[in-house]
Design a protein around this motif. Structure first.
Motif, mmCIF file in Angstrom:
data_model
loop_
_atom_site.group_PDB
_atom_site.id
_atom_site.type_symbol
_atom_site.label_atom_id
_atom_site.label_comp_id
_atom_site.label_asym_id
_atom_site.label_seq_id
_atom_site.Cartn_x
_atom_site.Cartn_y
_atom_site.Cartn_z
ATOM 1 N N ASP A 22 0.853 -1.193 0.000
ATOM 2 C CA ASP A 22 0.000 0.000 0.000
ATOM 3 C C ASP A 22 0.887 1.240 0.000
ATOM 4 O O ASP A 22 2.123 1.133 0.052
ATOM 5 C CB ASP A 22 -0.975 -0.018 1.178
ATOM 6 C CG ASP A 22 -0.280 0.028 2.525
ATOM 7 O OD1 ASP A 22 -0.915 -0.358 3.532
ATOM 8 O OD2 ASP A 22 0.892 0.454 2.595
ATOM 9 N N ILE A 23 0.271 2.387 -0.048
ATOM 10 C CA ILE A 23 1.074 3.626 -0.117
ATOM 11 C C ILE A 23 1.075 4.332 1.226
ATOM 12 O O ILE A 23 0.933 5.544 1.311
ATOM 13 C CB ILE A 23 0.602 4.537 -1.264
ATOM 14 C CG1 ILE A 23 -0.881 4.898 -1.122
ATOM 15 C CG2 ILE A 23 0.907 3.928 -2.613
ATOM 16 C CD1 ILE A 23 -1.298 6.005 -2.055
ATOM 17 N N THR A 24 1.231 3.557 2.264
ATOM 18 C CA THR A 24 1.394 4.147 3.593
ATOM 19 C C THR A 24 2.774 4.795 3.700
ATOM 20 O O THR A 24 3.774 4.217 3.269
ATOM 21 C CB THR A 24 1.266 3.055 4.679
ATOM 22 O OG1 THR A 24 0.025 2.388 4.511
ATOM 23 C CG2 THR A 24 1.349 3.663 6.073
ATOM 24 N N GLY A 25 2.813 6.010 4.243
ATOM 25 C CA GLY A 25 4.102 6.673 4.432
ATOM 26 C C GLY A 25 4.641 7.269 3.148
ATOM 27 O O GLY A 25 3.969 7.286 2.113
ATOM 28 N N ALA A 26 5.869 7.739 3.255
ATOM 29 C CA ALA A 26 6.498 8.406 2.102
ATOM 30 C C ALA A 26 6.928 7.353 1.072
ATOM 31 O O ALA A 26 7.295 6.240 1.432
ATOM 32 C CB ALA A 26 7.719 9.191 2.573
ATOM 33 N N PRO A 27 6.895 7.724 -0.215
ATOM 34 C CA PRO A 27 7.380 6.798 -1.236
ATOM 35 C C PRO A 27 8.877 6.570 -1.115
ATOM 36 O O PRO A 27 9.602 7.393 -0.554
ATOM 37 C CB PRO A 27 7.033 7.493 -2.556
ATOM 38 C CG PRO A 27 6.855 8.921 -2.209
ATOM 39 C CD PRO A 27 6.407 8.974 -0.782
ATOM 40 N N ASP A 28 9.335 5.445 -1.645
ATOM 41 C CA ASP A 28 10.776 5.162 -1.616
ATOM 42 C C ASP A 28 11.545 6.078 -2.570
ATOM 43 O O ASP A 28 12.706 6.387 -2.364
ATOM 44 C CB ASP A 28 11.014 3.690 -1.992
ATOM 45 C CG ASP A 28 10.325 2.747 -1.013
ATOM 46 O OD1 ASP A 28 10.644 2.817 0.197
ATOM 47 O OD2 ASP A 28 9.424 2.010 -1.431
ATOM 48 N N LYS A 29 10.857 6.429 -3.652
ATOM 49 C CA LYS A 29 11.499 7.295 -4.652
ATOM 50 C C LYS A 29 10.435 8.225 -5.237
ATOM 51 O O LYS A 29 9.279 7.819 -5.386
ATOM 52 C CB LYS A 29 12.045 6.467 -5.826
ATOM 53 C CG LYS A 29 12.924 5.311 -5.479
ATOM 54 C CD LYS A 29 13.411 4.607 -6.738
ATOM 55 C CE LYS A 29 14.326 3.433 -6.353
ATOM 56 N NZ LYS A 29 14.923 2.787 -7.545
ATOM 57 N N LEU A 30 10.874 9.444 -5.588
ATOM 58 C CA LEU A 30 10.031 10.294 -6.428
ATOM 59 C C LEU A 30 10.559 10.173 -7.853
ATOM 60 O O LEU A 30 11.764 10.291 -8.090
ATOM 61 C CB LEU A 30 10.099 11.752 -5.950
ATOM 62 C CG LEU A 30 9.193 12.123 -4.773
ATOM 63 C CD1 LEU A 30 9.359 13.594 -4.437
ATOM 64 C CD2 LEU A 30 7.736 11.792 -5.084
ATOM 65 N N ILE A 31 9.693 9.885 -8.793
ATOM 66 C CA ILE A 31 10.103 9.689 -10.188
ATOM 67 C C ILE A 31 9.241 10.580 -11.078
ATOM 68 O O ILE A 31 8.368 11.305 -10.564
ATOM 69 C CB ILE A 31 9.950 8.198 -10.589
ATOM 70 C CG1 ILE A 31 8.500 7.728 -10.422
ATOM 71 C CG2 ILE A 31 10.908 7.330 -9.755
ATOM 72 C CD1 ILE A 31 8.253 6.328 -10.950
ATOM 73 N N ASN A 32 9.531 10.499 -12.374
ATOM 74 C CA ASN A 32 8.729 11.257 -13.366
ATOM 75 C C ASN A 32 8.679 12.742 -13.004
ATOM 76 O O ASN A 32 7.593 13.314 -12.832
ATOM 77 C CB ASN A 32 7.323 10.658 -13.467
ATOM 78 C CG ASN A 32 7.361 9.194 -13.863
ATOM 79 O OD1 ASN A 32 8.411 8.673 -14.251
ATOM 80 N ND2 ASN A 32 6.220 8.513 -13.733
ATOM 81 N N GLN A 33 9.873 13.322 -12.854
ATOM 82 C CA GLN A 33 10.016 14.757 -12.554
ATOM 83 C C GLN A 33 9.263 15.135 -11.269
ATOM 84 O O GLN A 33 8.656 16.206 -11.157
ATOM 85 C CB GLN A 33 9.504 15.640 -13.715
ATOM 86 C CG GLN A 33 10.329 15.500 -14.997
ATOM 87 C CD GLN A 33 10.048 14.203 -15.744
ATOM 88 O OE1 GLN A 33 8.880 13.829 -15.956
ATOM 89 N NE2 GLN A 33 11.110 13.481 -16.096
ATOM 90 N N GLY A 34 9.250 14.178 -10.332
ATOM 91 C CA GLY A 34 8.628 14.475 -9.043
ATOM 92 C C GLY A 34 7.118 14.340 -9.045
ATOM 93 O O GLY A 34 6.461 14.616 -8.041
ATOM 94 N N LEU A 35 6.576 13.842 -10.144
ATOM 95 C CA LEU A 35 5.102 13.772 -10.239
ATOM 96 C C LEU A 35 4.558 12.397 -9.864
ATOM 97 O O LEU A 35 3.346 12.154 -9.992
ATOM 98 C CB LEU A 35 4.679 14.130 -11.680
ATOM 99 C CG LEU A 35 5.033 15.555 -12.110
ATOM 100 C CD1 LEU A 35 4.654 15.796 -13.562
ATOM 101 C CD2 LEU A 35 4.326 16.567 -11.191
#
Ligand SMILES: NC(=O)N[C@@H](O)C(=O)O
Ligand code: NI
Length: 162
Positions: A22-35
């Motif tokens: 699930d998307i609990t918490g912060a993502p491991d990585k920001l991708i796609n120009q941060g989007l």
């Protein structure tokens, strides 16, 4: 009939049986120009003598209380269920007691959660609670049945209350 009380799915409670995605918490990585937030590599996929495949399941929703007659396991591969709706679904597992199922557990997911059964985990078959019971399933494509079933002498009652 013994009642198995449904409990909320948590990473900790499900850890002996598999992974919760699930998307609990912060993502491991920001991708796609941060989007886009990437919650990276969140399940242990494990296959022998075969390969990973993606299938779509359209399963009939079940009513509660549920009569649980059997559990199964896949000795040659893990099995991931990714709902294609936002509806919670029922996840049933059983501890391994020697070579047969022991204590049965029942979990209800939250909207947006997916699960991955580790290879060899006793589980109930896919059990939606709402229509459409539409899921993407990642599991082993290969020779042989990759399936062991255990039918209980006495079925269980799976419910939200006794
Ligand atoms: N048989 C099949 O493809 N699905 C089951 O393994 C299941 O867990 O639903
Ligand atoms: Ni299965």
């Amino acid at each position: 009939m013994k009642t198995i009380l449904i409990q909320p799915l948590t990473v900790e409670a499900f850890a002996p049986f598999g992974d919760v995605l699930d998307i609990t918490g912060a993502p491991d990585k920001l991708i796609n120009q941060g989007l886009c937030g990437r919650y990276h590599d969140r399940a242990t996929l494990d296959f022998s003598d075969g390969r990973a495949g993606i299938s779509l399941f359209e399963a009939k929703p079940r009513d509660l209380p549920l009569t649980l007659e059997m559990v199964e396991r896949h000795p040659d591969g893990s099995q991931t269920f990714v709902p294609m709706s936002f509806d919670p679904f029922l996840v049933i597992t059983a501890e391994n007691l020697g070579d047969t199922p022991g204590q049965v557990h029942a979990f209800e997911t939250r909207s947006g959660q997916a699960i991955n059964f580790h290879r060899g985990t006793w589980h109930g078959v896919l059990t939606p609670l709402h229509a459409p019971g539409l899921f993407a399933v990642v599991d082993r494509i290969g020779p042989g049945a990759n399936l062991e079933e255990h039918w209980f002498d006495t079925p269980y009652r799976v419910a939200r209350d006794v």
